[in-house]
Design a protein around this motif. Sequence first.
Motif, mmCIF file in Angstrom:
data_model
loop_
_atom_site.group_PDB
_atom_site.id
_atom_site.type_symbol
_atom_site.label_atom_id
_atom_site.label_comp_id
_atom_site.label_asym_id
_atom_site.label_seq_id
_atom_site.Cartn_x
_atom_site.Cartn_y
_atom_site.Cartn_z
ATOM 1 N N PHE A 86 44.511 -28.721 -13.795
ATOM 2 C CA PHE A 86 45.506 -28.900 -12.740
ATOM 3 C C PHE A 86 46.220 -30.220 -12.980
ATOM 4 C CE2 PHE A 86 46.951 -29.906 -8.377
ATOM 5 C CZ PHE A 86 47.589 -28.703 -8.079
ATOM 6 N N ASP A 87 47.269 -30.164 -13.794
ATOM 7 C CA ASP A 87 47.936 -31.400 -14.212
ATOM 8 C C ASP A 87 49.316 -31.079 -14.756
ATOM 9 O OD1 ASP A 87 48.286 -34.074 -14.745
ATOM 10 O OD2 ASP A 87 47.049 -34.100 -16.541
ATOM 11 N N VAL B 89 52.959 -41.891 -8.305
ATOM 12 C CA VAL B 89 52.913 -43.054 -9.189
ATOM 13 C C VAL B 89 51.519 -43.212 -9.797
ATOM 14 C CG1 VAL B 89 53.090 -45.575 -9.290
ATOM 15 C CG2 VAL B 89 54.777 -44.265 -8.005
ATOM 16 N N VAL B 90 50.493 -42.956 -8.993
ATOM 17 C CA VAL B 90 49.121 -43.006 -9.513
ATOM 18 C C VAL B 90 48.939 -41.962 -10.612
ATOM 19 C CG1 VAL B 90 46.696 -42.583 -8.964
ATOM 20 C CG2 VAL B 90 48.092 -43.973 -7.434
ATOM 21 N N ASN B 91 49.490 -40.783 -10.419
ATOM 22 C CA ASN B 91 49.411 -39.742 -11.446
ATOM 23 C C ASN B 91 50.109 -40.164 -12.728
ATOM 24 O OD1 ASN B 91 48.243 -36.863 -10.855
ATOM 25 N ND2 ASN B 91 49.070 -37.582 -8.900
ATOM 26 N N ALA C 263 50.515 -43.233 -13.759
ATOM 27 C CA ALA C 263 49.649 -44.247 -14.376
ATOM 28 C C ALA C 263 48.501 -43.576 -15.124
ATOM 29 C CB ALA C 263 49.103 -45.197 -13.310
ATOM 30 N N ARG C 264 47.877 -42.606 -14.484
ATOM 31 C CA ARG C 264 46.759 -41.896 -15.118
ATOM 32 C C ARG C 264 47.201 -41.219 -16.409
ATOM 33 N NH1 ARG C 264 46.017 -36.812 -15.296
ATOM 34 N NH2 ARG C 264 47.441 -36.382 -13.552
ATOM 35 N N LYS C 265 48.361 -40.582 -16.354
ATOM 36 C CA LYS C 265 48.874 -39.870 -17.528
ATOM 37 C C LYS C 265 49.140 -40.831 -18.684
ATOM 38 C CE LYS C 265 50.099 -35.604 -18.736
ATOM 39 N NZ LYS C 265 49.151 -34.467 -18.689
ATOM 40 N N LEU C 266 49.466 -42.085 -18.335
ATOM 41 C CA LEU C 266 49.772 -43.099 -19.353
ATOM 42 C C LEU C 266 48.548 -43.949 -19.695
ATOM 43 C CD1 LEU C 266 53.243 -44.217 -17.967
ATOM 44 C CD2 LEU C 266 52.831 -42.841 -20.010
#
Length: 265
Positions: A165-166, A205-207, A209-212
Motif C-alpha cells: 500500500f504505497d 510530507v511524511v510519506n 520523506a519516507r519514500k526518500l
Amino acid sequence: MSKNFDELVTVMARLRAPGGCPWDREQTYESLAPYLLEEAFESFDAIQDATEGKPENLREELGDLLLQIIFHSQIAEETGDFTIEDVCATITRKMILRHPHVFGDKKFDTAIDVLQNWDELKKSERAITKTDETVKDSILEDVPLAFPALIEANKLTKKAAKVGFDWENTEQIFDKLREETEELKKAISEDENIEEEIGDLLFVVVNLARKLDVEPETALKKTNRKFRLRFKFIETELKKLGRNLENSDMKEMDALWNEAKKIYK
C-alpha cells in the motif's frame, strides 16, 4: 559487567534502599515514564552535536538515559519482575538470534535483505514465546499510539508500504501534495476543516520523506535547530545596534534573517 557499570547499578540500589534518597524510593514505573521519554529526546537532540564533532553532550545524555534503564530495572528487581542482568541477557539473545548472517550461516547481500529477515524473525519469536497472544485486527496495531506524531506517521506508512500500500514513485506523492495543498486552501477560504487538512498535508510530507529514506522527526529537528540559530542571530545583531525585537520591524528582521542564512546553512 564493567566496573563503572556495576558501580552505577550499586549506586541506584543504595538510593532505593532504606536510608537512601526519599525521592528515589518513592518512584514507580509509571512516575518515571515521563523522565525516560525526556531523556530519550535529549539524547536524540545531542546526536546533532555529536555529528558536528561535539560528542560530550551525547555522552552525558546517554548516561542519563542509561540511568533511567537501571532505575526501572532496580524497581523491577525489588518487585521480583526481573533484574538488569535479565535485561542485558534478553537483548543479547535477541541480537544474536536476529543476526544469523553474523552469528550463523545465513547470507544476505543487502541491508534490505537483513531488514526483511529481521521482520520475519520477529514474527517467529512472537509465535515461539507467545508474547503476542492477542489476535490483532490490524498490522498497524504494532505502532504505539504514544509515539510523537511524526514518528507514528512514519511507522504507520512503513507498515502499510511493506504490504504494497504505497505510491510507486515520488512524483505521485508530489501530485498528492499539490492536491492536499489545494484542499487546505479551500478549507481556509471556507473556514472549516482547517486542522484536518493541515494534518492530511503533514501526513503526505511524511510519506514523501519516507519514500526518500529521510527520517522526518530528525529532519524537522534539524530545521528547528537551524531556525533557533538564525533567529538568535537576529536578536544578537539587533542588540549590537542597541535595538530589540519589539522596536524592530519585519523588513529589518528579514534582512538580518538573510544574513543568518549565509552563516547557518
